[in-house]
Design a protein around this motif. Structure first.
Motif, PDB file in Angstrom:
ATOM      1  N   GLU A   1       0.848  -1.181   0.000  1.00  0.00           N
ATOM      2  CA  GLU A   1       0.000   0.000   0.000  1.00  0.00           C
ATOM      3  C   GLU A   1       0.886   1.235   0.000  1.00  0.00           C
ATOM      4  N   ILE A   2       0.483   2.227  -0.756  1.00  0.00           N
ATOM      5  CA  ILE A   2       1.194   3.497  -0.832  1.00  0.00           C
ATOM      6  C   ILE A   2       0.202   4.587  -0.470  1.00  0.00           C
ATOM      7  N   SER A   3       0.631   5.471   0.426  1.00  0.00           N
ATOM      8  CA  SER A   3      -0.191   6.598   0.835  1.00  0.00           C
ATOM      9  C   SER A   3       0.568   7.883   0.518  1.00  0.00           C
ATOM     10  N   VAL A   4      -0.112   8.831  -0.121  1.00  0.00           N
ATOM     11  CA  VAL A   4       0.473  10.134  -0.448  1.00  0.00           C
ATOM     12  C   VAL A   4      -0.440  11.191   0.165  1.00  0.00           C
ATOM     13  N   HIS A   5       0.131  12.009   1.048  1.00  0.00           N
ATOM     14  CA  HIS A   5      -0.649  12.991   1.796  1.00  0.00           C
ATOM     15  C   HIS A   5      -0.109  14.390   1.536  1.00  0.00           C
ATOM     16  N   ASP A   6      -0.980  15.277   1.066  1.00  0.00           N
ATOM     17  CA  ASP A   6      -0.580  16.667   0.844  1.00  0.00           C
ATOM     18  C   ASP A   6      -1.178  17.562   1.924  1.00  0.00           C
ATOM     19  N   GLN A   7      -0.914  18.842   1.839  1.00  0.00           N
ATOM     20  CA  GLN A   7      -1.428  19.801   2.816  1.00  0.00           C
ATOM     21  C   GLN A   7      -2.387  20.793   2.164  1.00  0.00           C
ATOM     22  N   GLY A   8      -3.020  20.365   1.093  1.00  0.00           N
ATOM     23  CA  GLY A   8      -3.933  21.230   0.358  1.00  0.00           C
ATOM     24  C   GLY A   8      -5.330  21.248   0.939  1.00  0.00           C
ATOM     25  N   THR A   9      -6.260  21.807   0.157  1.00  0.00           N
ATOM     26  CA  THR A   9      -7.638  21.992   0.621  1.00  0.00           C
ATOM     27  C   THR A   9      -8.568  20.855   0.227  1.00  0.00           C
TER      28      THR A   9
END
Length: 95
Positions: free
Chosen positions: A35-43
């Motif tokens: 599993e790959i998780s990509v987390h940004d800090q956008g809206t």
């Protein structure tokens, strides 16, 4: 390809190219695959609002295929809003 697209989307569309914001990438090995998780800090955004790149009116567009690639290269792709802020895309691939 799916991971590259997820990270590119997080940097460009999620964080709006803001150098002060980070993109967190987590890789998890499971007995079934990974599993790959990509987390940004956008809206955040709704992936269903992204135009279908396979429709005739979108075929010649130079962008807009990232979500299509993620969904086709991975077995499962889900987006969620993180309670701490930002959007997280989780992708899994079975062995």
């Amino acid at each position: 390809m799916a991971v590259r697209e997820a990270i590119t989307n997080a940097v460009i569309h999620g964080n709006k190219l803001d150098d002060a914001k980070i993109v967190e990438v987590t890789l998890t090995n499971t007995p079934e695959g990974f599993e790959i998780s990509v987390h940004d800090q956008g809206t955040g955004f709704n992936p269903n609002d992204v135009p279908d790149p396979t429709k005739e009116e979108n075929i010649l567009r130079t962008s807009g295929r990232g979500i299509f690639f993620m969904r086709n290269f991975m077995d499962q792709v889900d987006w969620s809003e993180d309670p701490k802020g930002g959007t997280r895309v989780r992708m899994s691939k079975k062995l």
